[in-house]
Design a protein around this motif. Structure first.
Motif, PDB file in Angstrom:
ATOM      1  N   THR A  76       0.861  -1.193   0.000  1.00 10.41           N
ATOM      2  CA  THR A  76       0.000   0.000   0.000  1.00 10.41           C
ATOM      3  C   THR A  76       0.896   1.241   0.000  1.00 10.41           C
ATOM      4  O   THR A  76       2.120   1.135   0.143  1.00 10.41           O
ATOM      5  CB  THR A  76      -0.924   0.032   1.232  1.00 10.41           C
ATOM      6  N   GLU A  77       0.300   2.407  -0.122  1.00  7.27           N
ATOM      7  CA  GLU A  77       1.080   3.640  -0.131  1.00  7.27           C
ATOM      8  C   GLU A  77       1.749   3.926   1.195  1.00  7.27           C
ATOM      9  O   GLU A  77       2.709   4.706   1.268  1.00  7.27           O
ATOM     10  CB  GLU A  77       0.200   4.827  -0.552  1.00  7.27           C
ATOM     11  N   PHE A  78       1.275   3.271   2.293  1.00  9.74           N
ATOM     12  CA  PHE A  78       1.864   3.502   3.615  1.00  9.74           C
ATOM     13  C   PHE A  78       2.749   2.360   4.090  1.00  9.74           C
ATOM     14  O   PHE A  78       3.458   2.506   5.087  1.00  9.74           O
ATOM     15  CB  PHE A  78       0.752   3.749   4.644  1.00  9.74           C
ATOM     16  N   GLY A  79       2.692   1.228   3.422  1.00  8.84           N
ATOM     17  CA  GLY A  79       3.506   0.075   3.816  1.00  8.84           C
ATOM     18  C   GLY A  79       2.824  -1.232   3.443  1.00  8.84           C
ATOM     19  O   GLY A  79       1.746  -1.249   2.844  1.00  8.84           O
ATOM     20  N   ASN A  80       3.460  -2.314   3.806  1.00  8.89           N
ATOM     21  CA  ASN A  80       2.978  -3.646   3.446  1.00  8.89           C
ATOM     22  C   ASN A  80       1.928  -4.148   4.435  1.00  8.89           C
ATOM     23  O   ASN A  80       1.982  -3.856   5.631  1.00  8.89           O
ATOM     24  CB  ASN A  80       4.136  -4.643   3.420  1.00  8.89           C
ATOM     25  N   VAL A  81       0.994  -4.959   3.897  1.00 11.24           N
ATOM     26  CA  VAL A  81      -0.038  -5.597   4.712  1.00 11.24           C
ATOM     27  C   VAL A  81      -0.062  -7.074   4.352  1.00 11.24           C
ATOM     28  O   VAL A  81      -0.066  -7.428   3.161  1.00 11.24           O
ATOM     29  CB  VAL A  81      -1.432  -4.969   4.457  1.00 11.24           C
ATOM     30  N   GLN A  82      -0.085  -7.941   5.362  1.00 12.81           N
ATOM     31  CA  GLN A  82      -0.201  -9.389   5.144  1.00 12.81           C
ATOM     32  C   GLN A  82      -1.067  -9.984   6.241  1.00 12.81           C
ATOM     33  O   GLN A  82      -0.910  -9.655   7.413  1.00 12.81           O
ATOM     34  CB  GLN A  82       1.168 -10.069   5.127  1.00 12.81           C
ATOM     35  N   GLY A 137       4.827   6.719  12.641  1.00 11.94           N
ATOM     36  CA  GLY A 137       3.988   7.913  12.657  1.00 11.94           C
ATOM     37  C   GLY A 137       2.503   7.594  12.701  1.00 11.94           C
ATOM     38  O   GLY A 137       2.044   6.794  13.506  1.00 11.94           O
ATOM     39  N   GLN A 138       1.733   8.225  11.802  1.00 14.16           N
ATOM     40  CA  GLN A 138       0.282   8.017  11.731  1.00 14.16           C
ATOM     41  C   GLN A 138      -0.068   6.585  11.297  1.00 14.16           C
ATOM     42  O   GLN A 138      -1.152   6.106  11.581  1.00 14.16           O
ATOM     43  CB  GLN A 138      -0.350   9.031  10.758  1.00 14.16           C
ATOM     44  N   SER A 139       0.843   5.909  10.611  1.00 11.82           N
ATOM     45  CA  SER A 139       0.580   4.536  10.163  1.00 11.82           C
ATOM     46  C   SER A 139       0.349   3.599  11.345  1.00 11.82           C
ATOM     47  O   SER A 139      -0.454   2.668  11.260  1.00 11.82           O
ATOM     48  CB  SER A 139       1.735   4.014   9.308  1.00 11.82           C
ATOM     49  N   ASP A 140       1.058   3.817  12.445  1.00 11.37           N
ATOM     50  CA  ASP A 140       0.847   2.982  13.638  1.00 11.37           C
ATOM     51  C   ASP A 140      -0.588   3.101  14.126  1.00 11.37           C
ATOM     52  O   ASP A 140      -1.230   2.092  14.453  1.00 11.37           O
ATOM     53  CB  ASP A 140       1.803   3.397  14.767  1.00 11.37           C
ATOM     54  N   LEU A 141      -1.107   4.329  14.148  1.00 14.95           N
ATOM     55  CA  LEU A 141      -2.477   4.563  14.604  1.00 14.95           C
ATOM     56  C   LEU A 141      -3.482   3.886  13.672  1.00 14.95           C
ATOM     57  O   LEU A 141      -4.406   3.203  14.113  1.00 14.95           O
ATOM     58  CB  LEU A 141      -2.752   6.072  14.697  1.00 14.95           C
ATOM     59  N   ARG A 142      -3.293   4.070  12.361  1.00 14.20           N
ATOM     60  CA  ARG A 142      -4.199   3.447  11.380  1.00 14.20           C
ATOM     61  C   ARG A 142      -4.133   1.908  11.477  1.00 14.20           C
ATOM     62  O   ARG A 142      -5.159   1.234  11.438  1.00 14.20           O
ATOM     63  CB  ARG A 142      -3.822   3.886   9.966  1.00 14.20           C
ATOM     64  N   SER A 143      -2.920   1.392  11.558  1.00  7.39           N
ATOM     65  CA  SER A 143      -2.744  -0.065  11.626  1.00  7.39           C
ATOM     66  C   SER A 143      -3.399  -0.647  12.874  1.00  7.39           C
ATOM     67  O   SER A 143      -4.029  -1.707  12.819  1.00  7.39           O
ATOM     68  CB  SER A 143      -1.256  -0.416  11.607  1.00  7.39           C
ATOM     69  N   ASN A 144      -3.265   0.053  14.010  1.00  4.07           N
ATOM     70  CA  ASN A 144      -3.895  -0.426  15.242  1.00  4.07           C
ATOM     71  C   ASN A 144      -5.417  -0.456  15.109  1.00  4.07           C
ATOM     72  O   ASN A 144      -6.074  -1.394  15.581  1.00  4.07           O
ATOM     73  CB  ASN A 144      -3.488   0.435  16.434  1.00  4.07           C
ATOM     74  N   ARG A 145      -5.999   0.556  14.468  1.00  5.74           N
ATOM     75  CA  ARG A 145      -7.454   0.576  14.277  1.00  5.74           C
ATOM     76  C   ARG A 145      -7.909  -0.592  13.404  1.00  5.74           C
ATOM     77  O   ARG A 145      -8.904  -1.256  13.711  1.00  5.74           O
ATOM     78  CB  ARG A 145      -7.882   1.901  13.618  1.00  5.74           C
ATOM     79  N   VAL A 146      -7.193  -0.811  12.311  1.00  4.51           N
ATOM     80  CA  VAL A 146      -7.550  -1.912  11.400  1.00  4.51           C
ATOM     81  C   VAL A 146      -7.406  -3.255  12.111  1.00  4.51           C
ATOM     82  O   VAL A 146      -8.289  -4.116  12.036  1.00  4.51           O
ATOM     83  CB  VAL A 146      -6.687  -1.856  10.122  1.00  4.51           C
TER      84      VAL A 146
END
Length: 198
Positions: free
Chosen positions: A117-123, A145-154
């Motif tokens: 993804t534009e913010f990093g990898n997802v598996q 940064g903000q990716s940690d917050l988004r990843s935690n929500r997902v």
């Protein structure tokens, strides 16, 4: 003189009582090994008063396997019986136990591909029992940064044994607010894993 006579008499009486209580050499140990409630003369029981008991014990110091023992104690979970008495303890095999083994788990772990993804990898990795999803885990999510917050929500919304993936049993998941790219990457990896199951 009277005191000396009383002392000697007391000593003799004490010695006699000790000999009587102690009994014949080895008799108390033989008596401890006798099964309770089995009459003398029954096969498998030795009469302690019969001649040759001491010689049998000397020739065969270990008790035959399977012989009942009144002083045996059972340790929970152990497959051996321990005999008390004497100066030490002995272990003999207990009777074989029959048990039904629990059925083997039919759970399988299936890993989806890495989605960039534009913010990093997802598996994503799912655990299935038969064709039913029982767990979902994000093996890789964007970080920093903000990716940690988004990843935690997902991860909180989708993963786990009680997450949306397990409840819905498919990849048709609602997008997590303010984590669209990470949600899409999670769904793509999840769908690829599901395609391997079905």
């Amino acid at each position: 003189m009277r005191r000396a006579l009383l002392a000697i008499t007391g000593l003799a009486a004490g010695t006699t009582a000790l000999v009587v209580l102690k009994g014949a050499p080895g008799a108390s140990q033989v008596a401890q090994e006798l099964p309770a409630g089995v009459p003398v003369g029954t096969p498998g029981r030795t009469d302690p008063a019969a001649p040759g008991v001491a010689s049998e014990r000397a020739a065969a110091p270990t008790r035959p396997a399977g012989r009942p023992d009144a002083t045996a104690s059972r340790t929970p979970g152990a497959g051996r019986t321990t005999t008390g008495g004497g100066t030490g303890t002995r272990s003999t095999p207990a009777a074989p136990r029959t048990s039904t083994a629990a059925p083997k788990s039919t759970n399988r772990k299936i890993t989806g591909p890495v989605v960039v993804t534009e913010f990093g990898n997802v598996q994503v990795q799912i655990t299935v029992s038969g064709s039913r999803i029982v767990n979902a885990v994000a093996l890789e999510l964007p970080q920093g940064g903000q990716s940690d917050l988004r990843s935690n929500r997902v991860d909180d919304a989708y993963s786990g044994t009680s997450g949306t993936v397990v409840r819905q049993q498919d990849a048709n998941l609602d997008t997590v607010s303010q984590a669209t790219a990470t949600s899409n990457g999670y769904r793509q990896s999840l769908q690829a894993a599901l395609d391997q199951v079905r």
